[in-house]
Design a protein around this motif. Structure first.
Motif, short mmCIF file in Angstrom:
data_model
loop_
_atom_site.label_atom_id
_atom_site.label_comp_id
_atom_site.label_asym_id
_atom_site.label_seq_id
_atom_site.Cartn_x
_atom_site.Cartn_y
_atom_site.Cartn_z
N PHE A 33 37.62 33.06 50.26
CA PHE A 33 36.54 32.78 49.32
C PHE A 33 36.27 31.28 49.39
N THR A 34 34.99 30.90 49.46
CA THR A 34 34.60 29.50 49.56
C THR A 34 33.71 29.14 48.37
N ALA A 90 38.41 44.33 41.78
CA ALA A 90 38.34 43.54 40.55
C ALA A 90 38.10 42.06 40.88
N ILE A 91 38.73 41.57 41.93
CA ILE A 91 38.54 40.18 42.36
C ILE A 91 37.08 39.95 42.76
N GLU A 92 36.49 40.91 43.45
CA GLU A 92 35.09 40.79 43.87
C GLU A 92 34.16 40.60 42.67
N LYS A 93 34.49 41.24 41.57
CA LYS A 93 33.64 41.09 40.38
C LYS A 93 33.72 39.69 39.80
N LEU A 94 34.82 38.97 40.08
CA LEU A 94 34.98 37.61 39.58
C LEU A 94 34.34 36.57 40.50
N ALA A 95 34.21 36.89 41.77
CA ALA A 95 33.76 35.91 42.77
C ALA A 95 32.29 35.56 42.60
#
Length: 95
Positions: A33-34, A90-95
């Motif tokens: 992730f950048t 779930a991480i994708e929803k935060l990114a």
């Protein structure tokens, strides 16, 4: 104990994860992730840490300036499990 995904389950689930790649050496999934800067990267890591703690499933990760590399694998299953897929989503929803 959490079950390791079968080859059929992997073939079905991995394409549903945006940008996550299978890490064969660790039998997990990984993604970089950048962000614009260190503060953005660190803020993301903080949000992921809270999510991971709640799920009792913790990533292997590293951070250098604006980049966060995450590897998900389930040690109890000795490889990729549904817990990794769910945490990646779930991480994708935060990114």
């Amino acid at each position: 104990m959490t079950a390791k995904l079968t080859e059929a389950e992997r073939a079905e689930l991995l394409p549903t994860l945006d940008g996550w790649k299978h890490d064969a050496a660790r039998d997990g999934i990984a993604k970089r992730f950048t962000f614009d800067d260190f503060v953005g990267a660190f803020g993301f890591m903080t949000r992921v840490a809270l999510l991971a703690e709640k799920a009792d499933h913790h990533p292997e990760w590293s951070n250098v300036y604006n980049k966060v590399d995450i590897l998900l694998t389930t040690h109890d299953a000795d490889g990729l499990s549904m817990r990794d897929i769910e945490l990646a989503r779930a991480i994708e929803k935060l990114a």
